[in-house]
Design an enzyme around this catalytic site. Structure first.
Site, PDB file in Angstrom:
ATOM      1  CG  HIS A 171      33.802  43.744 -64.409  1.00 26.32           C
ATOM      2  ND1 HIS A 171      34.636  42.721 -64.064  1.00 26.32           N
ATOM      3  CD2 HIS A 171      34.499  44.876 -64.167  1.00 26.32           C
ATOM      4  CE1 HIS A 171      35.790  43.205 -63.626  1.00 26.32           C
ATOM      5  NE2 HIS A 171      35.719  44.523 -63.667  1.00 26.32           N
ATOM      6  CE1 TYR A 178      32.141  34.412 -57.831  1.00 21.07           C
ATOM      7  CE2 TYR A 178      32.093  35.469 -59.980  1.00 21.07           C
ATOM      8  CZ  TYR A 178      31.847  35.497 -58.619  1.00 21.07           C
ATOM      9  OH  TYR A 178      31.289  36.621 -58.051  1.00 21.07           O
ATOM     10  N   PRO A 206      29.390  34.442 -49.588  1.00 21.02           N
ATOM     11  CG  PRO A 206      31.677  34.769 -49.243  1.00 21.02           C
ATOM     12  CD  PRO A 206      30.480  34.097 -48.666  1.00 21.02           C
ATOM     13  CE  LYS A 234      22.675  38.266 -56.594  1.00 18.80           C
ATOM     14  NZ  LYS A 234      23.385  39.302 -57.320  1.00 18.80           N
ATOM     15  CE1 TYR A 262      28.339  37.073 -59.573  1.00 21.27           C
ATOM     16  CE2 TYR A 262      28.376  38.904 -61.137  1.00 21.27           C
ATOM     17  CZ  TYR A 262      28.981  38.174 -60.125  1.00 21.27           C
ATOM     18  OH  TYR A 262      30.213  38.541 -59.656  1.00 21.27           O
TER      19      TYR A 262
HETATM   20  P1  FAD Z   1      27.433  45.705 -41.924  1.00 18.16           P
HETATM   21  O1  FAD Z   1      28.234  46.111 -43.093  1.00 18.16           O
HETATM   22  O2  FAD Z   1      27.904  44.538 -41.129  1.00 18.16           O
HETATM   23  O3  FAD Z   1      27.300  46.976 -40.983  1.00 18.16           O
HETATM   24  C1  FAD Z   1      26.810  46.900 -39.657  1.00 18.16           C
HETATM   25  C2  FAD Z   1      27.408  48.021 -38.838  1.00 18.16           C
HETATM   26  O4  FAD Z   1      26.803  48.034 -37.556  1.00 18.16           O
HETATM   27  C3  FAD Z   1      28.903  47.845 -38.611  1.00 18.16           C
HETATM   28  O5  FAD Z   1      29.596  49.009 -38.984  1.00 18.16           O
HETATM   29  C4  FAD Z   1      29.014  47.535 -37.121  1.00 18.16           C
HETATM   30  O6  FAD Z   1      30.203  48.051 -36.544  1.00 18.16           O
HETATM   31  C5  FAD Z   1      27.795  48.236 -36.564  1.00 18.16           C
HETATM   32  N1  FAD Z   1      27.306  47.651 -35.300  1.00 18.16           N
HETATM   33  C6  FAD Z   1      27.248  46.349 -34.935  1.00 18.16           C
HETATM   34  N2  FAD Z   1      26.715  46.226 -33.708  1.00 18.16           N
HETATM   35  C7  FAD Z   1      26.425  47.479 -33.285  1.00 18.16           C
HETATM   36  C8  FAD Z   1      25.846  47.999 -32.099  1.00 18.16           C
HETATM   37  N3  FAD Z   1      25.459  47.197 -31.093  1.00 18.16           N
HETATM   38  N4  FAD Z   1      25.694  49.323 -31.993  1.00 18.16           N
HETATM   39  C9  FAD Z   1      26.072  50.150 -33.007  1.00 18.16           C
HETATM   40  N5  FAD Z   1      26.627  49.716 -34.155  1.00 18.16           N
HETATM   41  C10 FAD Z   1      26.781  48.394 -34.295  1.00 18.16           C
HETATM   42  N6  FAD Z   1      28.154  41.470 -50.675  1.00 18.16           N
HETATM   43  C11 FAD Z   1      27.937  41.831 -51.972  1.00 18.16           C
HETATM   44  O7  FAD Z   1      26.839  42.315 -52.281  1.00 18.16           O
HETATM   45  N7  FAD Z   1      28.861  41.685 -52.972  1.00 18.16           N
HETATM   46  C12 FAD Z   1      30.068  41.139 -52.700  1.00 18.16           C
HETATM   47  O8  FAD Z   1      30.914  41.053 -53.618  1.00 18.16           O
HETATM   48  C13 FAD Z   1      30.334  40.692 -51.360  1.00 18.16           C
HETATM   49  N8  FAD Z   1      31.508  40.143 -51.049  1.00 18.16           N
HETATM   50  C14 FAD Z   1      31.795  39.887 -49.739  1.00 18.16           C
HETATM   51  C15 FAD Z   1      33.045  39.419 -49.457  1.00 18.16           C
HETATM   52  C16 FAD Z   1      33.383  39.171 -48.153  1.00 18.16           C
HETATM   53  C17 FAD Z   1      34.753  38.655 -47.898  1.00 18.16           C
HETATM   54  C18 FAD Z   1      32.454  39.414 -47.089  1.00 18.16           C
HETATM   55  C19 FAD Z   1      32.819  39.157 -45.650  1.00 18.16           C
HETATM   56  C20 FAD Z   1      31.195  39.887 -47.366  1.00 18.16           C
HETATM   57  C21 FAD Z   1      30.855  40.138 -48.680  1.00 18.16           C
HETATM   58  N9  FAD Z   1      29.604  40.632 -49.017  1.00 18.16           N
HETATM   59  C22 FAD Z   1      29.341  40.917 -50.335  1.00 18.16           C
HETATM   60  C23 FAD Z   1      28.598  40.888 -47.973  1.00 18.16           C
HETATM   61  C24 FAD Z   1      28.544  42.353 -47.511  1.00 18.16           C
HETATM   62  O9  FAD Z   1      29.828  42.793 -47.120  1.00 18.16           O
HETATM   63  C25 FAD Z   1      27.545  42.497 -46.353  1.00 18.16           C
HETATM   64  O10 FAD Z   1      26.358  41.849 -46.703  1.00 18.16           O
HETATM   65  C26 FAD Z   1      27.254  43.983 -46.028  1.00 18.16           C
HETATM   66  O11 FAD Z   1      28.323  44.549 -45.315  1.00 18.16           O
HETATM   67  C27 FAD Z   1      25.969  44.150 -45.201  1.00 18.16           C
HETATM   68  O12 FAD Z   1      25.791  45.497 -44.855  1.00 18.16           O
HETATM   69  P2  FAD Z   1      25.038  45.931 -43.530  1.00 18.16           P
HETATM   70  O13 FAD Z   1      25.014  47.411 -43.528  1.00 18.16           O
HETATM   71  O14 FAD Z   1      23.764  45.180 -43.418  1.00 18.16           O
HETATM   72  O15 FAD Z   1      25.927  45.359 -42.342  1.00 18.16           O
HETATM   73  C1  DHB Z   2      34.213  39.897 -54.582  1.00 12.08           C
HETATM   74  C2  DHB Z   2      33.574  39.268 -53.533  1.00 12.08           C
HETATM   75  C3  DHB Z   2      32.638  38.309 -53.817  1.00 12.08           C
HETATM   76  O1  DHB Z   2      31.986  37.690 -52.817  1.00 12.08           O
HETATM   77  C4  DHB Z   2      32.309  37.958 -55.114  1.00 12.08           C
HETATM   78  O2  DHB Z   2      31.401  36.989 -55.358  1.00 12.08           O
HETATM   79  C5  DHB Z   2      32.964  38.602 -56.148  1.00 12.08           C
HETATM   80  C6  DHB Z   2      33.918  39.587 -55.865  1.00 12.08           C
HETATM   81  C7  DHB Z   2      35.233  40.931 -54.276  1.00 12.08           C
HETATM   82  O3  DHB Z   2      35.540  41.140 -53.089  1.00 12.08           O
HETATM   83  O4  DHB Z   2      35.753  41.548 -55.214  1.00 12.08           O
END
Ligand code: FAD
Ligand code: DHB
Length: 390
Positions: free
Chosen positions: A72, A200, A292, A296, A384
């Site tokens: 995009h 958005y 979200p 980021k 962004y």
């Molecule tokens: P996580 O993905 O949370 O992974 C942590 C892992 O650790 C999990 O698999 C969990 O099961 C495991 N765990 C937890 N506790 C334990 C334990 N005690 N022992 C062993 N394992 C454990 N970010 C973006 O950059 N762009 C986006 O568009 C965006 N949109 C989002 C939309 C939504 C609806 C949501 C909810 C989040 C969004 N995010 C977005 C944020 C993004 O999903 C998270 O920031 C990302 O998953 C962080 O990754 P992580 O590996 O740090 O943690």
């Molecule tokens: C999506 C999630 C977001 O938080 C965002 O800012 C844009 C797109 C997505 O899930 O596609």
């Protein structure tokens, strides 16, 4: 069992770190509490910054993303019945890729398994020991047995609800938090894309976002009460709300379809400092959360492990300790920039129940500004697409 780097959590942070270390000849073991099926099917982020895409591509895990993700070059801001485009590529020379987080997870798991990496699912009772010594350990249960992993370093990549952060003594930690009084209602829909780019929308009824997953599956969100339940929302009610918030006076309409997934996502800003203590380092959501809106979270998890993998390489290949010593300080610069951007965009785009009519007009004035002033548009665009890697 012994390894060089013990990683807790197989989210994007833990899996990518393990992959980057492997490419540098450094051994790691990843311990994950959920099953492979669960981590590969949890619906979360969708937007990858160009820096994230480049890193995945350069390290050999970008093939499916290149084929199935969508490039995009801009997005739309909808407000006051109109739509205005932010030309990301025209302003910054960079783009973003829409590719679901669980697809990134699948690609990273496949790469770790192909390289015979140690990846243990469904572990329980994880606890961290001796993080202040040079021989820390992780105790856990796996397949009914108590086990211990001895390592040089422990990396806590266990997300917002993980156990690693608590292994840093409270006296050394400072937490910063902002909880928002609203949430996002997320849906997955069988339908063609409403638009070529993300939309958005700010509306007096609340925020809405139209994103995509493929030519026949779309991802949409709308602001809701955090105490609400998905059971209160029939499909008809959801579509009425999406049309009210996103359709424009210029004739654009959200395309409806069969809704096959509904969930409610809470929103907060959170930073826990320090991100390191002795031989323990935190990365990703384990140390910080963003709402979200700015897309980021996943990208920050990637930039943390990029910094950390370089620091660990410095330690193992060049006997350097300085990069590890500075990890938290280095990573926090980018984290605070993203925290500010996510907070700013959230405040500009959402219905704020405590906002006076004056403050509501300020939201509109700010949207007018970012869609008409090149310098304001540039500021939004550069945040962004992602500020330069640290
Ligand atoms: P996580 O993905 O949370 O992974 C942590 C892992 O650790 C999990 O698999 C969990 O099961 C495991 N765990 C937890 N506790 C334990 C334990 N005690 N022992 C062993 N394992 C454990 N970010 C973006 O950059 N762009 C986006 O568009 C965006 N949109 C989002 C939309 C939504 C609806 C949501 C909810 C989040 C969004 N995010 C977005 C944020 C993004 O999903 C998270 O920031 C990302 O998953 C962080 O990754 P992580 O590996 O740090 O943690
Ligand atoms: C999506 C999630 C977001 O938080 C965002 O800012 C844009 C797109 C997505 O899930 O596609």
């Amino acid at each position: 069992m012994r390894t060089q780097v013990g990683i807790i959590g197989a989210g994007p942070a833990g899996l990518l770190l393990s992959h980057l270390l492997h490419l540098q000849g450094i051994d790691s073991v990843v311990l994950e509490s959920r099953s492979r099926e669960q981590i590969e099917s949890t619906i979360r982020a969708g937007v990858l910054e160009q820096g994230t895409v480049d890193l995945l591509t350069e390290t050999g895990v970008g093939e499916r993303m290149k084929a199935e993700g969508a490039l995009h070059h801009g997005f739309e801001l909808a407000f006051e019945g109109k739509r205005r485009r932010l030309d990301l590529t025209g302003l910054t020379g960079k783009s973003i890729t829409v590719y679901a987080q669980h697809e990134v997870i699948k690609d990273l798991v496949a790469a770790r398994i192909a390289a015979q990496g140690a990846l243990h699912f469904e572990v329980s009772d994880v606890s961290l020991h001796d993080v202040e010594s040079s021989k820390p350990g992780i105790r856990y249960r796996h397949q009914g047995e108590a086990r211990e992993l001895h390592c040089d370093f422990i990396i806590g990549c266990d997300g917002a609800q993980g156990v690693s952060r608590n292994a840093i003594p409270e006296a050394l930690r400072r937490d910063y938090q902002r909880v928002y009084p609203f949430a996002w209602f997320g849906i997955l829909v069988e339908a063609p894309p409403t638009s070529d780019e993300l939309i958005y929308a700010r509306h007096e009824r609340g925020f809405a976002l139209v994103s995509t997953r493929s030519h026949d599956v779309q991802r949409m969100y709308f602001q809701c009460d955090p105490e609400d339940s998905v059971d209160h929302w029939s499909d008809d009610r959801i579509w009425a709300e999406m049309h009210a918030r996103v359709d424009s006076d210029e004739g654009h309409k959200v395309i409806e379809g069969k809704i096959f997934r509904k969930n409610i996502i809470g929103m907060r800003s959170f930073v826990s400092t320090t991100m390191q203590h002795g031989r323990l380092f935190l990365a990703g959501d384990a140390a910080h959360i963003v709402p979200p809106t700015g897309a980021k979270g996943l990208n920050l998890a990637v930039s943390d492990v990029r910094v950390l993998s370089e620091a660990l390489r410095g330690f193992y290949k060049n006997d350097r300790i300085d990069l590890l010593d500075r990890y938290s300080e280095t990573a926090l610069k980018r984290i605070w920039r993203a925290e500010h951007f996510s907070y700013w965009m959230t405040r500009m785009m959402h219905r704020l129940d405590d906002a006076s009519p004056f403050e509501q007009q300020l939201q509109v004035a700010e949207l007018e500004y970012v869609t008409t002033s090149r310098s304001a548009a540039m500021s939004m665009a550069e945040n962004y697409v992602g500020t330069a890697p640290v």
